[in-house]
Design an enzyme around this catalytic site. Structure first.
Site, PDB file in Angstrom:
ATOM      1  N   ARG A 295      -3.185  -5.572  95.722  1.00 14.83           N
ATOM      2  CA  ARG A 295      -3.266  -4.124  95.564  1.00 14.83           C
ATOM      3  C   ARG A 295      -4.699  -3.676  95.308  1.00 14.83           C
ATOM      4  O   ARG A 295      -5.138  -2.649  95.830  1.00 14.83           O
ATOM      5  CB  ARG A 295      -2.327  -3.680  94.430  1.00 14.83           C
ATOM      6  CG  ARG A 295      -0.880  -3.719  94.850  1.00 14.83           C
ATOM      7  CD  ARG A 295       0.103  -3.484  93.719  1.00 14.83           C
ATOM      8  NE  ARG A 295       1.460  -3.407  94.261  1.00 14.83           N
ATOM      9  CZ  ARG A 295       2.552  -3.313  93.521  1.00 14.83           C
ATOM     10  NH1 ARG A 295       2.455  -3.308  92.196  1.00 14.83           N
ATOM     11  NH2 ARG A 295       3.738  -3.246  94.093  1.00 14.83           N
ATOM     12  N   TYR A 439       1.376  -0.385 102.705  1.00  9.49           N
ATOM     13  CA  TYR A 439       1.734  -1.750 102.313  1.00  9.49           C
ATOM     14  C   TYR A 439       1.234  -2.113 100.925  1.00  9.49           C
ATOM     15  O   TYR A 439       0.475  -1.386 100.306  1.00  9.49           O
ATOM     16  CB  TYR A 439       1.337  -2.784 103.355  1.00  9.49           C
ATOM     17  CG  TYR A 439      -0.101  -2.917 103.804  1.00  9.49           C
ATOM     18  CD1 TYR A 439      -1.176  -2.425 103.100  1.00  9.49           C
ATOM     19  CD2 TYR A 439      -0.369  -3.611 104.994  1.00  9.49           C
ATOM     20  CE1 TYR A 439      -2.465  -2.598 103.546  1.00  9.49           C
ATOM     21  CE2 TYR A 439      -1.657  -3.796 105.446  1.00  9.49           C
ATOM     22  CZ  TYR A 439      -2.700  -3.292 104.720  1.00  9.49           C
ATOM     23  OH  TYR A 439      -3.981  -3.470 105.169  1.00  9.49           O
ATOM     24  N   GLU A 440       1.755  -3.253 100.445  1.00 11.57           N
ATOM     25  CA  GLU A 440       1.562  -3.704  99.064  1.00 11.57           C
ATOM     26  C   GLU A 440       2.107  -2.686  98.057  1.00 11.57           C
ATOM     27  O   GLU A 440       1.562  -2.524  96.966  1.00 11.57           O
ATOM     28  CB  GLU A 440       0.087  -4.002  98.770  1.00 11.57           C
ATOM     29  CG  GLU A 440      -0.533  -5.033  99.667  1.00 11.57           C
ATOM     30  CD  GLU A 440       0.266  -6.325  99.747  1.00 11.57           C
ATOM     31  OE1 GLU A 440       0.991  -6.640  98.781  1.00 11.57           O
ATOM     32  OE2 GLU A 440       0.188  -7.007 100.777  1.00 11.57           O
ATOM     33  N   GLY A 441       3.170  -2.014  98.430  1.00 11.29           N
ATOM     34  CA  GLY A 441       3.752  -0.970  97.585  1.00 11.29           C
ATOM     35  C   GLY A 441       3.180   0.367  97.979  1.00 11.29           C
ATOM     36  O   GLY A 441       1.971   0.600  97.841  1.00 11.29           O
TER      37      GLY A 441
END
Length: 595
Positions: A295, A439-441
């Site tokens: 992140r 992406y990655e949350g």
């Protein structure tokens, strides 16, 4: 076609003058990382980014990846560039020397990551994913797993992935179905399908090491029943080299809006051999080691693309002539003035500049805390740094990618119609930047993480490591006349943030929907306040040099950019504050059937 030059002057300002990078040598393990070592590393990274990676950016976007008989081919030039990158030791830069790494500070690695993302984000995905796999194995793997996989990941001959998402579950990983059956020899057999796997199959390395979330037969339901496994494409042989092909195959690759030279794969695991990483049913703990690092790295992706777009926009604004300045011709010898003279173009360019330089400082600030978290000899200092990094991770991920996307759009707008076509490369930055918000949350999930987990964690302990230093700084500088144009706006934004924090905590405890409704606006308010603090500090560092020790005007430009941020960007905090305080009734009370 867009060009790129590493912004080394500003990077050195952030590293040495703002973040006191010379003191990195005080941390155990960093004794050798003086300016004499760091500066040549940054310069060489800038050359590779500009001369090797950036020339492949547009061609890689146009060619993309191809899949034939289960084998993914990366675009022309990528294998050769990766070989050069690996042979230069760049995959090992910030890794543990015990496994062949160079042990460079996180701050240095963050600046180099920005260069790579500016030059060629698709390329940067491959070593970036490997570093995430390295981090998870280093922190949670057994000694045997570490000895088997880490040296190869560090030297770049093997690469890594993280395999979370399945067709029926993305954010809600509690719904995943991939199974892991224990074997008599201590290994496991994994069966299932994973989607959206970046770098899941390619031709750059001799092996690919997948970190896979799956369920054991006795697993509890939900995320409490998830375990993490390492599943290589080729099972290592007795000598630690490439052995038999494992039961993992690429079924297809995604055709995407951007990062087209990064292979995004559907992977089928069919009785694939793997080994447990960490404790059974504790896979999320291990995976978050990788996800949190990812992140922060994704935030830097937004920053890198913003810098590249800004460079292209400035160059074009100097050269493109259209119309006359509103106050009279500035280039009377030409048929028209450069568009740089027009107020709205200057607004966009300064917004880009203030965004890039502020976000670079924010990324370096968190990276500095990462260095303290991992290296400081005092356990209290390490814990404080860890709390700060945990608090700032969702902010860095969401703020830098949101602002990165906005900045790349400004770059297209400066070019006008020429920005919308492929020729100049500006539209690619927009397409590439868009995924970083997802992406990655997704950034909405980052906002929920901030208000739902990070604020209340340990009775709000993490907040102290942002609120206390900012409050103390404002109090100490309030009477400094030269800093008044910066400290006063900062103080107002900080007060709004404090009040908004209390509001979110109070209403969120009574009704979680209230916290959720405020989350994205609150994160943006927090991020802008953090940028205001850093811009005030940058102005403080730069002001003494203006007019006396500023032959190229660098410090004067830094102060002028700080003023622009305070006057033209920070006022957004007032609107964000109003949105947070308004509550969530207007959105939650809306009739579902009316959508």
């Amino acid at each position: 076609m867009a060009s790129y030059t590493a912004p080394l002057r500003d990077m050195r300002f952030v590293l040495y003058e703002l973040m006191e990078g010379d003191r990195l040598t005080d941390l155990p393990g960093y004794e050798e990382f003086t300016r004499d070592l760091i500066d040549p590393i940054l310069e060489e990274a800038g050359k590779i980014a500009a001369e090797v990676l950036h020339p492949l950016n547009r061609s890689g976007d146009e060619e993309g990846c191809t899949l034939e008989n289960g084998v993914v081919r990366t675009p022309t030039g990528f294998p050769e560039a990766y070989a050069l990158f690996r042979e230069g030791g760049w995959t090992a830069l910030s890794c543990d020397p015990d496994y062949g790494g160079q042990g460079a500070p996180h701050m240095v690695d963050t600046l180099i990551s920005e260069m790579i993302c500016s030059a060629n984000l698709s390329f940067g995905m491959y070593p970036g994913l490997s570093h995430g796999a390295y981090a998870a194995l280093r922190h949670h793997g057994t000694h045997e797993l570490k000895d088997t996989f880490l040296p190869k990941l560090v030297d770049g001959t093997w690469s890594g992935t993280m395999c979370l998402t399945e067709p029926q579950c993305g954010t809600d990983l509690g719904l995943l179905r991939t199974k892991a059956d224990p074997q008599d020899d201590g290994s496991y057999r994994l069966t299932g399908t994973k989607i959206f796997i970046s770098a899941g199959e390619h031709d750059l390395t001799e092996n690919i090491v997948h970190l896979v979330l799956a369920r054991l037969p006795d697993a509890p339901k939900g995320i409490k029943g998830i375990s993490l496994f390492v599943v290589p494409k080729y099972v290592p042989d007795d000598n630690g080299g490439v052995g038999a092909r494992n039961g993992v195959q690429c079924a297809s690759i995604e055709h995407k809006m951007g990062i087209k030279a990064s292979s995004t794969c559907v992977l089928n695991f069919d009785d694939a051999t793997g080994w447990l990483v960490g404790a059974p049913h504790k896979g999320m703990r291990a995976m978050f080691t990788m996800m949190n690092a990812a992140r922060l790295a994704v935030g830097v992706q937004g920053l890198g693309l913003a810098e590249a777009s800004y460079q292209g926009a400035v160059e074009y604004a100097r050269e493109r002539v259209q119309g006359r300045a509103l106050t009279g011709a500035k280039a009377p010898d030409k048929a028209a003035d450069p568009i740089l003279v027009h107020p709205d173009v200057r607004r966009m360019l300064l917004t880009q500049r203030a965004t890039v330089e502020g976000c670079r400082a924010l990324a370096a600030w968190v990276a500095r805390a990462l260095d303290e978290q991992t290296r400081h000899p005092d356990p209290v200092q390490r814990q404080e740094a860890e709390d700060f990094v945990a608090l700032m991770t969702p902010i860095v991920k969401a703020l830098l990618t949101d602002m990165g996307f906005e900045t790349t759009n400004h770059g297209v707008q400066v070019f006008g119609g020429h920005g919308y076509i492929r020729e100049h490369g500006m539209e690619q930055y927009v397409r590439d930047a868009r995924i970083a918000q997802i992406y990655e949350g997704t950034n909405g999930i980052q906002a929920l993480d901030l208000v739902g987990r990070k604020l209340p964690a340990n009775a709000g302990r993490s907040l102290r490591f942002f609120f206390h230093p900012v409050s103390a700084y404002i109090e100490a500088k309030m009477e400094v006349d030269a800093l008044a144009p910066f400290v006063m706006p900062l103080a107002k934004a900080f007060t709004r943030l404090q009040q908004a924090t209390a509001q979110v905590a109070r209403t969120g405890m009574a009704n979680p929907d209230e916290a959720g409704a405020a989350a994205s606006d609150y994160l943006r308010l927090f991020g802008l306040t953090a940028l205001a603090y850093l811009w005030t500090r940058m102005a403080e560092v730069a002001l003494p040099h203006v007019g006396t020790d500023d032959p190229d005007g660098f410090y004067a430009a830094k102060v002028a950019t700080a003023r622009f941020f305070m006057e033209r960007m920070l006022p957004q905090s007032g609107a964000l504050f109003s949105q947070v305080m308004a509550g969530g009734e207007s959105m939650m009370a809306f009739d579902d059937a009316a959508f």
